[in-house]
Structures are given as C-alpha cells and as structure tokens.
Write an enzyme that holds these catalytic residues in place. Structure first.
Site, short mmCIF file in Angstrom:
data_model
loop_
_atom_site.label_atom_id
_atom_site.label_comp_id
_atom_site.label_asym_id
_atom_site.label_seq_id
_atom_site.Cartn_x
_atom_site.Cartn_y
_atom_site.Cartn_z
N SER A 188 -11.05 -15.62 -27.70
CA SER A 188 -9.85 -16.46 -27.76
C SER A 188 -10.20 -17.90 -27.36
CB SER A 188 -8.77 -15.89 -26.84
OG SER A 188 -9.30 -15.55 -25.58
N GLU B 166 -8.63 -21.53 -25.80
CA GLU B 166 -7.52 -22.13 -25.04
C GLU B 166 -7.38 -23.63 -25.32
OE1 GLU B 166 -7.13 -21.04 -20.81
OE2 GLU B 166 -6.99 -23.19 -20.39
N ALA C 273 2.79 -25.61 -14.28
CA ALA C 273 3.74 -24.93 -13.40
C ALA C 273 4.76 -25.94 -12.91
CB ALA C 273 3.01 -24.30 -12.23
N ASP D 95 -0.49 -23.73 -10.57
CA ASP D 95 -0.63 -24.69 -9.48
C ASP D 95 0.38 -25.78 -9.75
OD1 ASP D 95 -2.83 -23.56 -8.09
OD2 ASP D 95 -4.15 -24.26 -9.69
N HIS E 196 -10.64 -16.76 -5.70
CA HIS E 196 -9.64 -17.82 -5.78
C HIS E 196 -9.68 -18.67 -4.51
CE1 HIS E 196 -5.65 -19.72 -5.71
NE2 HIS E 196 -5.81 -19.74 -7.01
N PHE F 292 -13.41 -31.05 -11.72
CA PHE F 292 -12.58 -29.91 -12.06
C PHE F 292 -13.03 -28.67 -11.28
CE2 PHE F 292 -10.74 -27.05 -15.44
CZ PHE F 292 -9.44 -27.42 -15.15
N HIS G 3 -13.21 -15.79 -23.50
CA HIS G 3 -12.11 -16.75 -23.67
C HIS G 3 -12.71 -18.14 -23.45
CE1 HIS G 3 -7.92 -18.22 -23.29
NE2 HIS G 3 -8.34 -18.96 -22.26
P1 FAD Z 1 -1.97 -15.24 -8.30
O1 FAD Z 1 -2.55 -14.05 -8.93
O2 FAD Z 1 -0.51 -15.18 -7.93
O3 FAD Z 1 -2.84 -15.54 -6.99
C1 FAD Z 1 -2.77 -16.80 -6.34
C2 FAD Z 1 -3.37 -16.69 -4.95
O4 FAD Z 1 -2.51 -15.97 -4.10
C3 FAD Z 1 -4.70 -15.95 -4.88
O5 FAD Z 1 -5.45 -16.50 -3.83
C4 FAD Z 1 -4.30 -14.53 -4.56
O6 FAD Z 1 -5.34 -13.80 -3.95
C5 FAD Z 1 -3.12 -14.77 -3.63
N1 FAD Z 1 -2.09 -13.76 -3.71
C6 FAD Z 1 -1.66 -13.10 -4.81
N2 FAD Z 1 -0.65 -12.26 -4.50
C7 FAD Z 1 -0.43 -12.42 -3.16
C8 FAD Z 1 0.50 -11.83 -2.24
N3 FAD Z 1 1.39 -10.91 -2.64
N4 FAD Z 1 0.46 -12.24 -0.94
C9 FAD Z 1 -0.45 -13.16 -0.52
N5 FAD Z 1 -1.36 -13.74 -1.36
C10 FAD Z 1 -1.33 -13.37 -2.65
N6 FAD Z 1 -2.86 -23.09 -14.05
C11 FAD Z 1 -1.80 -23.76 -14.56
O7 FAD Z 1 -1.11 -24.47 -13.83
N7 FAD Z 1 -1.48 -23.64 -15.90
C12 FAD Z 1 -2.17 -22.84 -16.75
O8 FAD Z 1 -1.84 -22.74 -17.93
C13 FAD Z 1 -3.29 -22.12 -16.23
N8 FAD Z 1 -4.02 -21.29 -17.01
C14 FAD Z 1 -5.03 -20.54 -16.47
C15 FAD Z 1 -5.71 -19.61 -17.27
C16 FAD Z 1 -6.74 -18.85 -16.75
C17 FAD Z 1 -7.44 -17.84 -17.62
C18 FAD Z 1 -7.12 -19.00 -15.38
C19 FAD Z 1 -8.23 -18.19 -14.79
C20 FAD Z 1 -6.43 -19.90 -14.56
C21 FAD Z 1 -5.38 -20.67 -15.09
N9 FAD Z 1 -4.66 -21.58 -14.32
C22 FAD Z 1 -3.61 -22.27 -14.85
C23 FAD Z 1 -4.99 -21.77 -12.90
C24 FAD Z 1 -4.17 -20.81 -12.01
O9 FAD Z 1 -2.81 -20.97 -12.23
C25 FAD Z 1 -4.54 -21.12 -10.59
O10 FAD Z 1 -5.83 -20.66 -10.31
C26 FAD Z 1 -3.55 -20.64 -9.55
O11 FAD Z 1 -3.91 -21.22 -8.29
C27 FAD Z 1 -3.50 -19.14 -9.37
O12 FAD Z 1 -2.87 -18.51 -10.41
P2 FAD Z 1 -2.91 -16.91 -10.51
O13 FAD Z 1 -2.06 -16.53 -11.64
O14 FAD Z 1 -4.29 -16.41 -10.46
O15 FAD Z 1 -2.18 -16.56 -9.12
#
Ligand code: FAD
Length: 286
Positions: free
Chosen positions: A12, A14, A48, A105, A145, A212, A262
């Site tokens: 894929s 992006e 976000a 973020d 992370h 980055f 990806h």
């Molecule tokens: P989560 O899975 O929610 O985790 C975030 C953090 O919180 C982690 O440290 C995790 O260990 C911790 N955590 C999770 N659940 C809990 C809980 N219940 N209690 C306490 N801690 C918890 N960012 C953007 O803004 N826009 C995008 O389009 C975007 N695309 C991305 C695509 C890919 C493939 C990747 C790998 C990253 C992308 N990001 C994007 C970056 C991503 O949004 C950031 O890394 C963000 O900080 C974490 O998102 P996540 O979905 O992994 O979060």
C-alpha cells in the site's frame, strides 16, 4: 542493488492530503504513476483534531472515484462521537471499506482542552456502529511508541487494539530489520495473530528524515546518518545511498516473512517506484 526475486503480498502507498491546488494536481500525477504498480490500496493521512477533515475526505473521494481502493486514516482527536460517526457514514457512502484507525497526534496550538482518544477506543467505536463494514488497520511500533514506558506496555496496548477488532497493523518506519522480527516474535507470544505490515520510509533528504525521526521515535542508525551527513547537499548521492539501504531492508523483511509493506510516499512517486522496481514486487492480496 537489484534483486531477481519477485516478492508478493499486500502493498500500500500512503499520501498526505495536499494543501494547495498545485499539490492536488501533483498528487494526481503521483497517484497515476504509482497506480501502474497495482498496489492493494492507497491511504490518506488525517490531522488529529480535524485539521485536515475536508482535505482528507476530498482526497480519498477523488482517489476512490478514479477507481482505486483507498483507506482514510482517522482519529477522534478532539472531535465528538457524532462528528466521527458522520464522517464514517460519509466514507461508507463513497464505497470506502477500509480505515486506518489511530489515536493521532494533535497539531501544536490545539490547546490543552483537546484530548486524544486511544486508537483501541476508536476501533471499538467503529465495530460497535458499523460491525464488519470496514477493514481496520492500526499502527504499531517495533522501536516502541515514544509515549510508552516499556515495550511490554506498548505491546499490551497493541493487543488491546487487536482484541477490539483490528484486522491488520502497519508499523512506524524503522531501518533495523531486527527490531521488526523481534517485535513479531513478542507479538506472537501474546497471541497477536493479525498480519503486521512494515512501514517503509524511502530516504531522500537527510535533514527532514532526522527531524521527523526524532519526533516519532524512529531510529536512524548511526552508520546510515553518518553516511548521509557526509553527502552534504549532494542530493543525488543521498538518494542513491538511500535507495540501496531501503531496498536491502525491504529484501531482508520480505525474505524473513513480512506479509507485504506500506510505503510512506511523502507524495512522491520516484523514490517508492525505484524501491518497488528493485524488488520486483507484486500485489496479490488486499
Ligand atoms: P494508540 O494505539 O492509542 O497509542 C498511543 C500511546 O498510548 C502509545 O504509547 C500506547 O502504548 C499508549 N496507550 C494505548 N492505549 C493506552 C491505554 N489504554 N492506557 C494508557 N496508554 C495507552 N498521526 C496522525 O496524526 N495522522 C495520521 O494520519 C497518522 N498516520 C499514521 C499511520 C501509521 C501507519 C503510523 C504507524 C502512525 C501514524 N500516525 C499518524 C502517527 C500516530 O498517530 C502517532 O504515533 C500517535 O502518537 C499514536 O497513535 P496510535 O494510533 O498508535 O495510538
């Protein structure tokens, strides 16, 4: 380097949603160039807090209408359930059937009142409201992370997303294949059995890569950064070295069993196409 092997899997590409008319026009060209390789789907990032809501939506809509599979990235950011529900319904109406579900973020300047919603909660929310209408990809982090205290906690929260209903995962980019294989091993031990697609960041510019990487917690190994640094402004050498390093990385990953890849294209066709052609990739699954 160029390999004779032909690798298959889910591949894929992006994009980020362009800000200007010129950017929109350029992305059309890039998309058509990349489409010639028949990827599984394109994906479009999301700011976000809703900062790119319209631009992500219009980019996704255009790609879909051009006849390609496309996955919008989505997060709650500071939005309420209704606006996320509406957006998902709009995507469904457009025939979109996959989402990359994230916490995201917040862009700087959003203020402390905006709060982030964990990706596991978004996955639960989508499954509750839409059943299996969407294939859900989530993010994961072989190099951990940046907000996570330990690898165990990070993996436990990754498992939460899988248990909530994620179908597959895409990793943050990395340049150390061992980090990925070790992560797979740890995930398997926890019973995580969804495909985990490595995220691949082509190397084209040292300054941007360094900036980055320090923000997102990805490590550029010293031997790579020192070599890139030595090229100074010589972009051709940076690109040639980057292509060699990333082709080797991809080859190691695919030979080691990665189910596909990806590509973070950064809205450029050439770096991804060069890697693709070096590897002789073939998309076979969605
Ligand atoms: P989560 O899975 O929610 O985790 C975030 C953090 O919180 C982690 O440290 C995790 O260990 C911790 N955590 C999770 N659940 C809990 C809980 N219940 N209690 C306490 N801690 C918890 N960012 C953007 O803004 N826009 C995008 O389009 C975007 N695309 C991305 C695509 C890919 C493939 C990747 C790998 C990253 C992308 N990001 C994007 C970056 C991503 O949004 C950031 O890394 C963000 O900080 C974490 O998102 P996540 O979905 O992994 O979060």
């Amino acid at each position: 380097m160029t390999t004779d092997a032909v690798f298959s899997g889910r591949f894929s590409f992006e994009f980020f949603p362009p800000k200007t008319d010129k950017g929109v026009e350029k992305l059309r060209t890039v998309r058509e160039q990349l489409a010639t390789r028949n990827p599984g789907f394109f994906s479009v990032t999301y700011g976000a807090g809703g900062s790119t809501r319209e631009r992500t939506f219009s980019t996704v809509k255009e790609i879909k209408q051009a006849g390609y599979d496309v996955a919008p990235h989505l997060s709650f950011g500071g939005d309420d359930e209704n606006s996320v529900l509406n957006l998902l319904n709009d995507y469904k109406q457009q025939g979109i059937n996959r989402i990359v579900a994230l916490r995201g973020d917040l862009p700087s300047g959003m203020g402390p009142q905006a709060h982030l919603v964990y990706a596991s909660e978004l996955v639960t929310f989508i499954r509750k409201n839409f059943g299996d209408d969407f294939h859900l990809d989530v993010a994961c982090y072989p190099e951990i992370h940046p907000d996570s205290a330990t690898v165990e906690k990070d993996l436990a929260f990754f498992k939460q997303k899988v248990d909530a209903g994620a179908n597959s995962a895409i990793t943050q980019y990395f340049y150390n294949a061992d980090a990925y294989f070790y992560y797979l091993e740890r995930a398997q031990k926890l019973g995580i059995d969804i495909p985990i697609y490595p995220g691949i960041m082509p190397i084209t510019n040292f300054t941007n890569l360094q900036r980055f990487s320090s923000m997102c917690g990805a490590e550029v190994p010293r031997w790579i950064s020192r070599q890139l640094e030595s090229y100074g402004d010589d972009l051709e050498s940076i690109k040639a070295f980057g292509l060699e390093v990333v082709t080797d990385l991809c080859e190691t990953l695919l030979e080691g069993g990665a189910p596909g890849m990806h590509f973070y294209t950064m809205n450029q066709a050439e770096p991804t196409l060069s890697i693709w052609d070096n590897l002789g990739l073939e998309n076979v699954s969605s």
